[in-house]
Design an enzyme around this catalytic site. Structure first.
Site, PDB file in Angstrom:
ATOM      1  N   HIS A 172       0.823  -1.213   0.000  1.00 38.26           N
ATOM      2  CA  HIS A 172       0.000   0.000   0.000  1.00 38.26           C
ATOM      3  C   HIS A 172       0.857   1.262   0.000  1.00 38.26           C
ATOM      4  CE1 HIS A 172      -3.457   2.483   0.360  1.00 38.26           C
ATOM      5  NE2 HIS A 172      -4.229   1.616   0.983  1.00 38.26           N
ATOM      6  N   ASP A 412     -10.115  -1.611 -19.818  1.00 32.74           N
ATOM      7  CA  ASP A 412     -10.342  -2.100 -21.179  1.00 32.74           C
ATOM      8  C   ASP A 412      -9.113  -2.840 -21.706  1.00 32.74           C
ATOM      9  OD1 ASP A 412     -11.039  -2.577 -23.786  1.00 32.74           O
ATOM     10  OD2 ASP A 412     -11.284  -0.476 -24.363  1.00 32.74           O
TER      11      ASP A 412
END
Length: 471
Positions: A172, A412
């Site tokens: 993180h 995508d």
């Protein structure tokens, strides 16, 4: 008004470029999490094309931090060591690929991939899929990066005859959800052969938040309810078992039609109460609805303080100066927290609109530029670089992290599609996404993964403890 960040100190060793972590990346909270995001595609994707495009992105100027190795300095601070040249011995990213000559439904683990529901439902356990996307020996804590030559960014692809699973892993300290979104966007452009449209990320050469919190102009509006270090320790001791016991996790699917209906009802309730032109987001209503479920184990007349701790991206409030919108994206951590404090009985007795509007008002009041500065100032002055917490030692804290703005379901990868799936409505777009973490697991922590369109069904995914779910 708030100053310009100083140049970042960069050093050169014989094999590495050495740079310090940004101030708000190098905190105990972010050091405690190792994250894994799993994307499921109902298509056969070209694994080598995915790997090569991401590898090429990490090698670009401004993106090389993704392939850095982490080390600790003599003073205990973290630093990045970026290889002068990535090579087979020191790759830009950690990569593995497994191909199965079967359909996912025939695999003992992949057959458990959750499917959307037409009603609110617990649809699966994200940890049941861990055997697919996590290899034995993969990093599970910060020391696994510090003590090896492991790149920060990991990619694992699992191929079936009818599906492809793509998993990204990282500590993180590297980035937050919107940082991941910027990474995915750049990766998509690289995949499509549009590398000339990729910008250098903002803050690649300096820390744009180096001055944040050093110039407060007003006190934080919850300063009087801030917990002392002693009070925070008492809270921790009271809930110590929640941090150390093995927790069960579930994915929850909530149809968009239900969220829309809840929002419509809440807006009507506010208008009836005389609130002019009220605004509530889907996220406000969803968090309010889930809060009532999450405290269902408490007595309905309980006076106990419920604290809603909402992770809040700082990109919008800092867009006028430190994180300009026109920049190439910020691939780091820019997170604050918006807090709402309510007695438990109000969550039960009041209509849903009461909690949703309290969440919206908190965002409006505490999400301003001066309040963000005040929050960061308290964070800087705290011992151990812990963010400020508000409430009391007996509070019941619920943490939400809404990733909808990251638009993960709009990823995508159509340029990598080899064979579209028979049931794939949007070839190259993920049908399911989940997040797993290791290291610290926050009790009562609920990431909202996003809103998808699988089978024309709006979907939001939560990760949480079993007992807070209505099964």
């Amino acid at each position: 008004m708030f100053g310009i960040s100083p140049p970042q100190v960069t050093m050169q060793s014989q094999t590495d470029i050495i740079i310090p972590l940004h101030y708000f990346d190098n905190t105990p909270l972010w050091r405690a999490f190792i994250l894994r995001s799993l994307f499921v595609f109902d298509d056969v994707l070209d694994s080598e094309k995915l790997r090569a495009s991401l590898d090429a992105l990490v090698r670009r100027d401004g993106w090389r931090k993704l392939g850095a190795r982490m080390r600790r300095t003599a003073k205990g601070e973290l630093e990045y060591r970026i290889p002068n040249e990535f090579s087979q011995d020191r790759p830009a990213l950690s990569y593995s690929h497994v191909a199965h000559d079967m359909n996912a439904a025939d695999h003992p683990i992949a057959s458990r991939i959750p499917r959307p529901s037409t009603r609110p439902a617990c649809v699966g356990d994200p940890d049941e899929l861990r055997g697919l996307f996590q290899r034995e020996g993969d990093p599970v804590k910060l020391e696994d990066y510090l003590n090896t030559d492991e790149p920060q960014l990991g990619l694992r692809i699992v191929s079936f005859k009818d599906k492809t699973l793509v998993c990204l892993s990282w500590p993180h300290t590297l980035m937050d959800a919107l940082g991941k979104s910027a990474l995915l966007h750049a990766w998509t452009l690289m995949l499509q052969g549009r590398g000339d449209e990729i910008h250098i990320p903002h803050g690649a050469e300096s820390d744009p938040l180096a001055e944040l919190g050093k110039h407060p102009t007003e006190p934080h509006k919850l300063a009087s309810q801030r917990m002392s270090l002693f009070g925070l320790a008492q809270y921790g001791l009271s809930n110590i078992m929640d941090f150390f016991r093995t927790q069960e996790n579930r994915m929850v699917c909530v149809p968009g039609s239900l969220v829309a209906k809840l929002r419509e009802t809440a807006l009507a309730e506010l208008a009836a109460d005389g609130i002019k032109t009220p605004f509530l987001s889907e996220g406000d209503v969803l968090c309010a609805w889930w809060t009532r479920l999450a405290i269902s184990h408490l007595p309905q007349n309980s006076q106990r303080t419920v604290v809603l701790n909402n992770a809040f991206s700082l990109r919008a409030p800092l867009s006028a100066d430190l994180l300009p919108k026109a920049s190439g994206g910020y691939v780091s951590n820019a997170i604050g927290f918006i807090n709402v404090l309510l007695p438990a009985y109000q969550v039960f007795d009041k209509p849903l609109s009461h909690v949703a509007f309290a969440i919206r008002n908190a965002i409006k009041e505490l999400g301003t530029r001066p309040q963000v500065e005040a929050f960061a100032a308290m964070w800087r002055e705290s011992q151990g670089r812990l963010p400020p917490f508000f409430g009391d030692r007996a509070m019941h804290m619920i943490t939400f992290s809404n990733w909808s703005k990251a638009r993960l379901f709009e990823t995508d990868f159509s340029a990598a599609v080899v064979t579209p799936g028979k049931n794939s409505r949007n070839p190259g777009m993920p049908s399911y996404i989940q997040n797993n973490q290791s290291g610290l697991v926050m009790p009562n922590g609920f990431p909202i993964i996003g809103k998808g369109n699988s089978q024309s069904l709006s979907k939001r995914a939560f990760r949480g403890r079993t007992w807070v779910l209505f099964l």
